[in-house]
Design an enzyme around this catalytic site. Sequence first.
Site, PDB file in Angstrom:
ATOM      1  CG  ASP A  19      -1.584   1.317   1.217  1.00 26.22           C
ATOM      2  OD1 ASP A  19      -2.275   1.464   0.175  1.00 26.22           O
ATOM      3  OD2 ASP A  19      -1.795   1.718   2.584  1.00 26.22           O
ATOM      4  CD  GLU A 160      -0.078   7.250   5.765  1.00 30.32           C
ATOM      5  OE1 GLU A 160       1.145   7.285   6.112  1.00 30.32           O
ATOM      6  OE2 GLU A 160      -0.693   6.152   5.277  1.00 30.32           O
TER       7      GLU A 160
HETATM    8  N1  DGL Z   1      -4.813   3.082   0.627  1.00 27.07           N
HETATM    9  C1  DGL Z   1      -4.868   3.603  -0.564  1.00 27.07           C
HETATM   10  C2  DGL Z   1      -6.322   3.441  -1.165  1.00 27.07           C
HETATM   11  O1  DGL Z   1      -6.875   2.342  -1.032  1.00 27.07           O
HETATM   12  C3  DGL Z   1      -4.037   4.623  -0.926  1.00 27.07           C
HETATM   13  C4  DGL Z   1      -4.487   6.162  -0.320  1.00 27.07           C
HETATM   14  C5  DGL Z   1      -3.598   7.115  -0.798  1.00 27.07           C
HETATM   15  O2  DGL Z   1      -2.190   6.900  -0.819  1.00 27.07           O
HETATM   16  O3  DGL Z   1      -4.006   8.091  -1.374  1.00 27.07           O
HETATM   17  O4  DGL Z   1      -6.590   3.846  -2.375  1.00 27.07           O
END
Ligand code: DGL
Length: 274
Positions: A19, A160
């Site tokens: 991720d 975050e």
């Molecule tokens: N957690 C990710 C998603 O599911 C990414 C979020 C990001 O970095 O903007 O889209």
Amino acid sequence: MKGKQKNKIMNNSPIGIFDSGFGGLTVLSAINKMLPLENIIYFGDTAHVPYGTKSKNTVIKFSKMITSFLIKQEVKLVVIACNTASAFALPVLRETFKVPIIGVISPGAKAAVSASKNKKIGIIGTEGTVNSKSYFKEINKISKADVYQQACPLFVPLVEEGWTSGEIVDNVVKKYMKPLLNKNIDTLVLGCTHYPLLSKSLKKNLGTNITLVDSAKATAQEVKSVLKQEFLFANKKRNMKIKFYVSDSSEKFRIIGRRFFGKKMSYIKKMEID
Ligand code: DGL
């Protein structure tokens, strides 16, 4: 026979999960709960988070680099624990690499269709995921439904930073949920793996009539079926390890990540991928 020989060697190889940051820990936890004997390598691309505001080509580039790194660690399967990377990079990764690759969007779409009674489904996600219309397409492959999307670009930075509750979070949640509340949806897909960490505030602001769908459990189920189909289940309990790699400082990941993962993360290493 050839397949089985290959699988014997690979059964105790790790599952690779990636991720942009902490979000994929929600998927990792679900996989770990469902498949507790599996070794796992998790990669959080903390140097490049957020993915949701970046272009398709940039997200594909990062996803390819991370998948190459995971393949070098001899993973037997890769889970894209990120909706944005699943929306943009899944077909390219499947064309480029030989191991099975699983994204989170199709399992999430299936879970949403089975949860919704009135087939009015809300999707919240990053700008990238929303603009790709991936959920809309996946849901309508399965069933005719009205799909309403809302991008929530401030959610990922909040998570975050470890901000998952309180007045500021509630106000941001309220603002993003307002347009969806007028659409009579009975189901809301958390179309970003960071968002389950905001579930408490989402539930508080949406009320009890809307079911929240998180793709983590459905994705873990998909991982289980693929491992079964490929004869790739791990068989040695003693070897179970979870290793974490991040592309920026490991200290912040250790402190905030532990809160989300719920367990001590004993092995965390910084790994630059570009
Ligand atoms: N957690 C990710 C998603 O599911 C990414 C979020 C990001 O970095 O903007 O889209």
